[in-house]
Design a protein around this motif. Structure first.
Motif, PDB file in Angstrom:
ATOM      1  N   ASN A  39       0.850  -1.196   0.000  1.00  0.00           N
ATOM      2  CA  ASN A  39       0.000   0.000   0.000  1.00  0.00           C
ATOM      3  C   ASN A  39       0.884   1.244   0.000  1.00  0.00           C
ATOM      4  O   ASN A  39       0.975   1.954   0.992  1.00  0.00           O
ATOM      5  CB  ASN A  39      -0.945  -0.009   1.197  1.00  0.00           C
ATOM      6  CG  ASN A  39      -0.215  -0.107   2.525  1.00  0.00           C
ATOM      7  OD1 ASN A  39       0.923  -0.599   2.588  1.00  0.00           O
ATOM      8  ND2 ASN A  39      -0.844   0.362   3.600  1.00  0.00           N
ATOM      9  N   PRO A  40       1.557   1.509  -1.115  1.00  0.00           N
ATOM     10  CA  PRO A  40       2.517   2.618  -1.148  1.00  0.00           C
ATOM     11  C   PRO A  40       1.828   3.974  -1.049  1.00  0.00           C
ATOM     12  O   PRO A  40       0.664   4.147  -1.422  1.00  0.00           O
ATOM     13  CB  PRO A  40       3.195   2.431  -2.512  1.00  0.00           C
ATOM     14  CG  PRO A  40       2.170   1.737  -3.343  1.00  0.00           C
ATOM     15  CD  PRO A  40       1.442   0.823  -2.406  1.00  0.00           C
ATOM     16  N   GLY A  41       2.598   4.911  -0.523  1.00  0.00           N
ATOM     17  CA  GLY A  41       2.151   6.289  -0.508  1.00  0.00           C
ATOM     18  C   GLY A  41       2.763   7.053  -1.663  1.00  0.00           C
ATOM     19  O   GLY A  41       3.515   6.516  -2.474  1.00  0.00           O
ATOM     20  N   PRO A  42       2.470   8.339  -1.769  1.00  0.00           N
ATOM     21  CA  PRO A  42       3.038   9.154  -2.858  1.00  0.00           C
ATOM     22  C   PRO A  42       4.562   9.149  -2.803  1.00  0.00           C
ATOM     23  O   PRO A  42       5.162   9.352  -1.754  1.00  0.00           O
ATOM     24  CB  PRO A  42       2.471  10.546  -2.583  1.00  0.00           C
ATOM     25  CG  PRO A  42       1.242  10.310  -1.761  1.00  0.00           C
ATOM     26  CD  PRO A  42       1.530   9.115  -0.931  1.00  0.00           C
ATOM     27  N   GLY A  43       5.187   8.885  -3.938  1.00  0.00           N
ATOM     28  CA  GLY A  43       6.638   8.918  -4.033  1.00  0.00           C
ATOM     29  C   GLY A  43       7.342   7.649  -3.615  1.00  0.00           C
ATOM     30  O   GLY A  43       8.573   7.552  -3.739  1.00  0.00           O
ATOM     31  N   ASP A  44       6.608   6.658  -3.106  1.00  0.00           N
ATOM     32  CA  ASP A  44       7.266   5.411  -2.713  1.00  0.00           C
ATOM     33  C   ASP A  44       7.695   4.625  -3.948  1.00  0.00           C
ATOM     34  O   ASP A  44       7.035   4.675  -4.992  1.00  0.00           O
ATOM     35  CB  ASP A  44       6.319   4.551  -1.861  1.00  0.00           C
ATOM     36  CG  ASP A  44       6.189   5.079  -0.449  1.00  0.00           C
ATOM     37  OD1 ASP A  44       7.166   5.654   0.053  1.00  0.00           O
ATOM     38  OD2 ASP A  44       5.103   4.930   0.147  1.00  0.00           O
ATOM     39  N   PRO A  45       8.799   3.859  -3.868  1.00  0.00           N
ATOM     40  CA  PRO A  45       9.282   3.116  -5.043  1.00  0.00           C
ATOM     41  C   PRO A  45       8.345   1.963  -5.391  1.00  0.00           C
ATOM     42  O   PRO A  45       7.511   1.538  -4.574  1.00  0.00           O
ATOM     43  CB  PRO A  45      10.650   2.598  -4.582  1.00  0.00           C
ATOM     44  CG  PRO A  45      10.529   2.506  -3.102  1.00  0.00           C
ATOM     45  CD  PRO A  45       9.645   3.650  -2.673  1.00  0.00           C
ATOM     46  N   SER A  46       8.488   1.443  -6.601  1.00  0.00           N
ATOM     47  CA  SER A  46       7.671   0.305  -7.023  1.00  0.00           C
ATOM     48  C   SER A  46       8.245  -1.015  -6.530  1.00  0.00           C
ATOM     49  O   SER A  46       7.527  -2.012  -6.446  1.00  0.00           O
ATOM     50  CB  SER A  46       7.548   0.287  -8.545  1.00  0.00           C
ATOM     51  OG  SER A  46       8.840   0.254  -9.153  1.00  0.00           O
ATOM     52  N   TYR A  47       9.542  -1.061  -6.213  1.00  0.00           N
ATOM     53  CA  TYR A  47      10.170  -2.270  -5.693  1.00  0.00           C
ATOM     54  C   TYR A  47      11.491  -1.885  -5.036  1.00  0.00           C
ATOM     55  O   TYR A  47      11.989  -0.765  -5.207  1.00  0.00           O
ATOM     56  CB  TYR A  47      10.416  -3.299  -6.798  1.00  0.00           C
ATOM     57  CG  TYR A  47      11.483  -2.876  -7.786  1.00  0.00           C
ATOM     58  CD1 TYR A  47      12.815  -3.245  -7.611  1.00  0.00           C
ATOM     59  CD2 TYR A  47      11.163  -2.080  -8.884  1.00  0.00           C
ATOM     60  CE1 TYR A  47      13.798  -2.856  -8.501  1.00  0.00           C
ATOM     61  CE2 TYR A  47      12.136  -1.676  -9.777  1.00  0.00           C
ATOM     62  CZ  TYR A  47      13.448  -2.066  -9.589  1.00  0.00           C
ATOM     63  OH  TYR A  47      14.421  -1.656 -10.457  1.00  0.00           O
TER      64      TYR A  47
END
Length: 659
Positions: free
Chosen positions: A641-649
């Motif tokens: 559940n990423p937030g804004p700006g978090d990486p994809s992996y």
């Protein structure tokens, strides 16, 4: 009836070897190249092509009834199988190799409980059996294949029926009577009438019986007589074991040998067993583990005396080997979320002859603007460069006691996504070891620094009285398979000692490890971490002293120290922390394993978790390559559940398990 003389089944066991490169003392060993993944190709015993210098052969193993387990038993016992990639020089040598295999294969089938088994080895079409090997005929037939083709070799086994245990008797050698269940529980013996008559099961029962009595303080327990009788008409076996527990004993005098450059009083302070305590192998293993904590030692061997002393106790001899006193090391790492880093260290493990350790360590790291993802158009910036220099000194066993003196110094410039800090820190303390698993520590700490983030700049001074405890009952530092670890600390920084930010910081981490099978191929591992800061508001606390989650040692899949309350999109840290991890560590082979995992956590504005912030979850899959030093770890994680700006992996590489 036939009295079985050879009960034990000798098998060839291959242990995988891993070669690492270590910078530990002088001189350095030459580097050795090793194919780590040859197992994937399955070509370990493939025969070479035909030639005039050797006589390679093909090998086929056929078992009546197509029993795959027995086929593997024959493969493990056969030198024709294990030496297939090393062909004999001529036909006579091939016939000799086949002839030598016949009793081995019969023994292997007997060991599996097939006492009417028959084995034939066909060499170039010539059958060879134990009673009539026909070695000369096989030699002539195989010679025609020289430099022309692979010699066809076939192992044909007719195992017949598997025999069963009919009567199992475990007798006390002193009285000739069976042991009562209270003295020897059936769960220890395990084998019973009706079980398959496998020699491996009987030998394992013998080992369990001896281990049981040794664990009950009988160091000289042994099997006096083993009498297995095979009854062919009934396809059964009767087994009688005569067991002598020997006298009950305590632990006697403990002598220390070797390690001439280390004060024996230091070694004795790590021995928590007292003369007269009950003897047990577990107590000796605990003693060995405790002494191994002395970094100046490379090996610890405990040898038992051959006889009891006048008080009925067993003398012990601790034999030690020293490590090279000086060690240097370096590492380079890169994370897709945290950027590159370089680390180097030097240490002396026996500075003054009392196993004192002095360690100097420096590291430099660089954080790119977007948290580790490289941008070729981005210019190098000194502002993104961080580094630290640490010096630590340990004096174990002050005056021969179980108290250790620790001194640490740190100079650091840290750079994360949320803040930049500079600090100098010094601390000293005394650690008391209650046992090899439990210790407490108390001391004093001084830190002066400056932290800058989006909330502003704080110049601060902290003077505290940190107290911590540590409990570790795991069986391995880098690859635990059982036990638990608990580390908890509380550090008050009162104003009357000179702290500019009066606060109290508490933190604790607990992890547990549970094996689902006896061979520890399936491990469940869990970890939980908590933290709290009381006594100051969030904007009064230096940014580097607030709590953050995220990164390889926290919530994988997110950037280092990026999970916390935010202000204008930047993480500002919190006054409390909650982290949790769960892993299933599964061995596919003896050296290769996979680890599905899930991590969760974040920091909160309040002094205790109030769950106003969303709990971030990361999940992924890891690959492990198990070495003698520890598992090499490769983890790939994605934010759930990423937030804004978090990486994809994110990808992480290291030595040892994640926790």
């Amino acid at each position: 009836m036939l009295h079985l003389r050879r009960l034990r089944n000798n098998r060839r066991i291959v242990f995988p070897v891993v070669v690492g490169v270590l910078l530990s003392g002088m001189p350095l060993a030459p580097a050795v190249a090793l194919d780590l993944f040859g197992w994937l190709r399955g070509d370990g015993n493939a025969p070479p092509p035909p030639s005039a210098q050797a006589l390679p052969y093909s090998l086929d193993i056929v078992v009546s009834g197509d029993n795959s387990d027995l086929k593997q038993v024959l493969k493990d016992a056969s030198t024709l199988q294990s030496l297939q990639s090393d062909p004999p020089p001529d036909a006579a040598a091939l016939a000799s190799r086949a002839e030598a295999d016949l009793p081995r294969l019969i023994d292997a089938l007997w060991g599996a409980g097939y006492y009417n088994a028959r084995v034939t080895i066909n060499v170039a079409g010539v059958p060879m059996v134990l009673q009539s090997p026909r070695r000369d005929a096989a030699t002539r037939a195989a010679a025609g294949y020289l430099a022309r083709a692979l010699v066809p070799v076939q192992i044909v086994a007719d195992p017949g029926s598997q025999f069963a245990l009919r009567d199992v008797a475990v007798l006390d050698a002193r009285t000739g009577r069976p042991f009562p269940p209270a003295e020897l529980p059936p769960r220890v013996v395990q084998i019973k009438p009706g079980d398959p008559a496998r020699s491996a099961d009987i030998v394992a029962a013998e080992a369990r019986i001896v281990d049981h009595f040794r664990s009950q303080s009988h160091p000289f327990a042994k099997i006096r007589r083993q009498n297995p009788v095979v009854i062919h008409p009934a396809q059964a076996m009767d087994v009688s074991l005569s067991v002598d527990p020997g006298p009950r004993a305590g632990i006697g005098t403990i002598s220390i040998h070797g390690a001439e450059n280390i004060d024996p009083a230091v070694v004795r302070s790590f021995i928590y067993t007292e003369p007269g305590d009950p003897y047990s192998p577990a107590e000796l293993a605990s003693m060995r583990k405790s002494i191994s904590q002395i970094e100046a030692l490379s090996s610890v061997r405990i040898r038992e005396g051959e006889a009891l002393d006048a008080y009925g106790n067993l003398p012990l001899f601790v034999e030690l080997t020293e490590r090279p006193p000086r060690v240097i090391g370096a590492s380079v790492q890169y994370s897709t979320t945290d950027g590159p880093a370089v680390r180097a260290y030097w240490a002396h493990r026996n500075l003054f002859g009392g196993a004192e350790r002095l360690r100097l360590e420096g590291s430099v790291f660089y954080l790119t603007e977007d948290g580790g993802q490289p941008d070729r158009s981005q210019d190098f910036s000194w502002d993104n460069l961080g580094g630290r220099f640490r010096a630590s000194f340990l004096k174990p066993a002050l005056w021969g006691t179980r108290n250790d003196w620790l001194v640490d110094g740190l100079v650091e410039r840290d750079r994360t996504e949320g803040y930049t800090s500079r600090l100098a820190n010094a601390s000293t303390g005394i650690r008391h070891r209650f046992s090899e698993t439990f210790s407490i520590q108390g001391g004093i700490e001084y830190e002066k620094g400056q932290a800058t983030d989006i909330l502003g700049q704080i110049d601060y001074t902290l003077v505290g009285l940190p107290v911590s405890l540590s409990y570790d009952s795991t069986d391995n530092l880098l690859n635990p398979t059982k036990g638990m670890r608990v580390i908890a600390s509380v550090a008050p920084y009162p104003e009357f000692l000179g702290s500019s930010v009066p606060m109290t910081v508490a933190r604790g981490t607990a992890s547990a490890y549970f094996s689902l099978d006896e061979d520890a191929r399936y491990i469940l591992a869990g970890r939980i971490g908590l933290g709290s800061i009381v006594g100051a508001d969030l904007d009064e606390i230096p940014a580097n002293r607030r709590f953050y989650a995220g990164g390889g040692g926290s919530v994988r899949g997110y950037r280092y120290r990026s999970l916390s309350p935010t202000f204008l999109g930047d993480p500002i840290g919190g006054r409390s922390l909650l982290e949790a991890s769960l892993e299933a560590r599964i061995k596919i082979t003896n050296t290769i394993g996979i680890v599905p995992f899930v991590d969760a956590g974040t920091a909160f504005d309040s002094s205790f978790p109030n769950f106003d912030e969303p709990i971030r979850v990361g999940a992924g899959l890891g690959l492990r390559y198990y070495t003698a030093v520890g598992p090499i770890r490769l983890d790939v994680a994605i934010p759930v559940n990423p937030g804004p700006g978090d990486p994809s992996y994110a990808i992480y590489v290291g030595i040892g398990q994640a926790f």
